[in-house]
Design a protein around this motif. Structure first.
Motif, mmCIF file in Angstrom:
data_model
loop_
_atom_site.group_PDB
_atom_site.id
_atom_site.type_symbol
_atom_site.label_atom_id
_atom_site.label_comp_id
_atom_site.label_asym_id
_atom_site.label_seq_id
_atom_site.Cartn_x
_atom_site.Cartn_y
_atom_site.Cartn_z
ATOM 1 N N LEU A 104 6.699 -11.200 -7.369
ATOM 2 C CA LEU A 104 5.960 -10.434 -8.487
ATOM 3 C C LEU A 104 4.730 -10.983 -8.807
ATOM 4 C CD1 LEU A 104 6.424 -8.320 -10.378
ATOM 5 C CD2 LEU A 104 7.774 -9.931 -11.897
ATOM 6 N N ALA A 105 4.500 -12.221 -9.126
ATOM 7 C CA ALA A 105 3.077 -12.581 -9.244
ATOM 8 C C ALA A 105 2.069 -12.584 -8.322
ATOM 9 C CB ALA A 105 3.205 -14.192 -10.088
ATOM 10 N N GLY A 106 2.565 -13.044 -7.199
ATOM 11 C CA GLY A 106 1.630 -13.134 -5.997
ATOM 12 C C GLY A 106 1.199 -11.658 -5.408
ATOM 13 N N ALA A 107 2.143 -10.846 -5.435
ATOM 14 C CA ALA A 107 1.730 -9.773 -4.856
ATOM 15 C C ALA A 107 1.332 -8.670 -6.064
ATOM 16 C CB ALA A 107 2.937 -8.781 -4.566
ATOM 17 N N GLY A 108 1.528 -8.637 -7.129
ATOM 18 C CA GLY A 108 0.871 -8.091 -8.483
ATOM 19 C C GLY A 108 -0.472 -8.314 -8.312
ATOM 20 N N ALA A 109 -0.955 -9.613 -8.543
ATOM 21 C CA ALA A 109 -2.217 -10.269 -8.324
ATOM 22 C C ALA A 109 -3.113 -9.732 -7.194
ATOM 23 C CB ALA A 109 -2.181 -11.808 -8.310
ATOM 24 N N SER A 110 -2.549 -9.917 -6.077
ATOM 25 C CA SER A 110 -3.166 -9.213 -4.796
ATOM 26 C C SER A 110 -3.591 -7.710 -5.010
ATOM 27 C CB SER A 110 -2.535 -9.455 -3.687
ATOM 28 O OG SER A 110 -1.345 -8.853 -3.463
ATOM 29 N N VAL A 111 -2.406 -7.053 -5.620
ATOM 30 C CA VAL A 111 -2.869 -5.423 -5.831
ATOM 31 C C VAL A 111 -3.946 -5.489 -6.629
ATOM 32 C CG1 VAL A 111 -1.793 -3.444 -6.970
ATOM 33 C CG2 VAL A 111 -0.394 -4.722 -5.253
ATOM 34 N N VAL A 112 -4.003 -5.991 -7.891
ATOM 35 C CA VAL A 112 -5.131 -5.845 -8.716
ATOM 36 C C VAL A 112 -6.416 -5.976 -8.210
ATOM 37 C CG1 VAL A 112 -6.204 -6.515 -10.790
ATOM 38 C CG2 VAL A 112 -3.711 -6.113 -10.543
ATOM 39 N N LEU A 113 -6.394 -7.169 -7.432
ATOM 40 C CA LEU A 113 -7.886 -7.761 -6.622
ATOM 41 C C LEU A 113 -8.202 -6.881 -5.945
ATOM 42 C CD1 LEU A 113 -9.801 -10.065 -6.141
ATOM 43 C CD2 LEU A 113 -8.074 -11.270 -4.597
ATOM 44 N N VAL A 114 -7.374 -6.205 -4.595
ATOM 45 C CA VAL A 114 -7.737 -5.511 -3.877
ATOM 46 C C VAL A 114 -7.856 -4.102 -4.202
ATOM 47 C CG1 VAL A 114 -7.212 -4.581 -1.329
ATOM 48 C CG2 VAL A 114 -6.746 -6.965 -2.029
ATOM 49 N N LEU A 115 -7.126 -3.661 -5.396
ATOM 50 C CA LEU A 115 -7.591 -2.346 -5.566
ATOM 51 C C LEU A 115 -8.989 -2.199 -6.372
ATOM 52 C CD1 LEU A 115 -6.394 0.389 -6.719
ATOM 53 C CD2 LEU A 115 -5.784 -0.480 -8.820
ATOM 54 N N LEU A 116 -9.312 -3.212 -6.993
ATOM 55 C CA LEU A 116 -10.774 -3.228 -7.463
ATOM 56 C C LEU A 116 -11.708 -3.256 -6.398
ATOM 57 C CD1 LEU A 116 -10.602 -5.984 -10.169
ATOM 58 C CD2 LEU A 116 -10.733 -3.627 -10.620
ATOM 59 N N LEU A 117 -11.500 -3.921 -5.356
ATOM 60 C CA LEU A 117 -12.663 -3.779 -4.114
ATOM 61 C C LEU A 117 -12.303 -2.585 -3.493
ATOM 62 C CD1 LEU A 117 -11.756 -7.629 -2.840
ATOM 63 C CD2 LEU A 117 -14.004 -6.753 -3.866
ATOM 64 N N ALA A 118 -11.155 -2.176 -3.127
ATOM 65 C CA ALA A 118 -11.206 -0.857 -2.326
ATOM 66 C C ALA A 118 -11.715 0.378 -3.307
ATOM 67 C CB ALA A 118 -9.552 -0.614 -2.069
ATOM 68 N N TRP A 119 -11.554 0.484 -4.630
ATOM 69 C CA TRP A 119 -12.020 1.347 -5.424
ATOM 70 C C TRP A 119 -13.820 1.283 -5.359
ATOM 71 C CZ3 TRP A 119 -9.730 5.361 -7.021
ATOM 72 C CH2 TRP A 119 -10.468 6.151 -7.797
ATOM 73 N N ARG A 120 -14.290 0.213 -4.805
ATOM 74 C CA ARG A 120 -15.499 0.042 -4.688
ATOM 75 C C ARG A 120 -15.902 0.198 -3.218
ATOM 76 N NH1 ARG A 120 -19.263 -0.286 -8.541
ATOM 77 N NH2 ARG A 120 -20.576 -1.628 -7.497
ATOM 78 N N GLY A 121 -14.940 0.544 -2.356
ATOM 79 C CA GLY A 121 -15.500 0.904 -0.898
ATOM 80 C C GLY A 121 -15.599 -0.178 -0.216
ATOM 81 N N VAL A 122 -14.974 -1.442 -0.567
ATOM 82 C CA VAL A 122 -15.190 -2.672 0.438
ATOM 83 C C VAL A 122 -13.877 -2.973 1.071
ATOM 84 C CG1 VAL A 122 -15.759 -5.262 0.386
ATOM 85 C CG2 VAL A 122 -16.826 -3.761 -1.257
ATOM 86 N N PRO A 123 -13.929 -2.907 2.209
ATOM 87 C CA PRO A 123 -12.312 -3.328 2.975
ATOM 88 C C PRO A 123 -12.444 -4.494 3.171
ATOM 89 C CG PRO A 123 -14.108 -2.444 4.448
ATOM 90 C CD PRO A 123 -14.922 -2.498 3.293
#
Length: 323
Positions: free
Chosen positions: A81-100
């Motif tokens: 819950l903690a690890g996957a949730g944190a990675s979702v937030v982190l990658v969501l920010l990068l993906a929204w910026r167009g960074v794969p």
């Protein structure tokens, strides 16, 4: 009950972000240089993802659930819950910026950080091996891309046979789909199995979970393709169809070669390596090296950022449960 609901919601969000980040990047690169519809390519990718556990087993997924931490089985749900949730937030920010970026690195860091903050000893040795092999994957992809690129130069007549080239392009994308399903996609099945079934051993594929993962992944891929298209990977080369095909074959070889050992590697990193290797096969000036620095920076930052985010999420979760 609250933890279960939160974990299930996090798992669905995690799969969606995998589709946006990984699936979007793979589809964008493939669609740009093919005469076939995006729908056909999306269908091939989603089909491979859904059938992946039945075709290739779950060795890579078990690495996420059983080989990266040394805590009691009951704590696995809190860690995920903690690890996957944190990675979702982190990658969501990068993906929204167009960074794969590498979602695999994000979740590895997130799980390790959550382990530490929840009082569980991470399996540092296993994590180190996984990271070392993951770091080698782009280099393997680059080497394979250079070799395939050079081979393509020795077959000039092939460029005048559009039907054969078209068939090879579809074959290359199919290989990439299977490679992703065999390795990188399995992080989704690990998170979903722990969230919905509390299953850390995963003795066999879970059919209902496979269908759900494929459906949510497809939605994420359709959402993320155009946004990720503006990221640094698409600017590494002024790509031509044969270069994309070479990079796809190269990244497939890099990712498939580690799947049988249960070693998770990043498809997006391997694709970038394949593109660089293919470009270098024509000469170093073919590669836009200025775009490699943002990619390397994001990859290097993703792991520690994921660790910090996972640790923070674990502390918040621990405090909320004890309050």
């Amino acid at each position: 009950m609250t933890v279960t609901i939160a974990l299930c919601v996090t798992a669905v969000a995690f799969v969606f972000i995998c589709g946006a980040n990984d699936g979007g990047a793979l589809l964008e690169l493939a669609v740009r240089h093919r005469g076939r519809s995006a729908g056909l390519l999306l269908a091939l990718l989603v089909l491979a993802v859904g059938l992946g556990p039945d075709l290739f087993g779950l060795a890579v997924a078990r690495t996420f659930t059983g080989h990266l931490g040394q805590g009691p089985p009951g704590a696995a749900r809190l860690v995920f819950l903690a690890g996957a949730g944190a990675s979702v937030v982190l990658v969501l920010l990068l993906a929204w910026r167009g960074v794969p970026t590498s979602l695999t690195l994000a979740v590895l860091g997130g799980l390790a950080g959550a382990d530490v903050s929840l009082g569980i000893r991470p399996a540092w040795g296993s994590l180190g091996v996984v990271l070392a092999i993951g770091a080698a994957a782009p280099l393997v992809g680059a080497g394979a891309g250079w070799f395939i690129g050079r081979a393509m130069h020795l077959l000039p007549a092939l460029h005048g046979m559009p039907r054969i080239v078209s068939g090879l392009q579809l074959t290359a994308f199919g290989c990439q789909c299977l490679a992703y399903a065999a390795n990188d996609a399995q992080k989704m099945f690990a998170v979903v199995a722990v969230a919905f079934a509390g299953d850390v051993l995963m003795p066999q594929p879970w059919q209902a979970g496979d269908v759900m993962v494929a459906a949510v992944f497809a939605a994420g891929a359709m959402t993320g393709a155009r946004r990720v298209a503006r990221g640094a990977t698409s600017h590494l080369l002024t790509t031509r169809p044969w270069q994309v095909m070479s990079a796809e074959f190269a990244s497939s070889a890099a990712v498939l070669s580690t799947a049988g050992f249960g070693m998770p590697v990043s498809m997006t990193q391997s694709v970038a390596g394949g593109l660089v290797g293919t470009g270098v096969s024509e000469g170093g000036r073919r590669v836009r090296w200025q775009y490699t620095l943002p990619l390397l920076t994001v990859w290097l930052v993703t792991l520690p950022a994921g660790f910090a985010a996972g640790a923070l999420a674990g502390l918040i979760l621990k405090g909320a449960l004890s309050w």
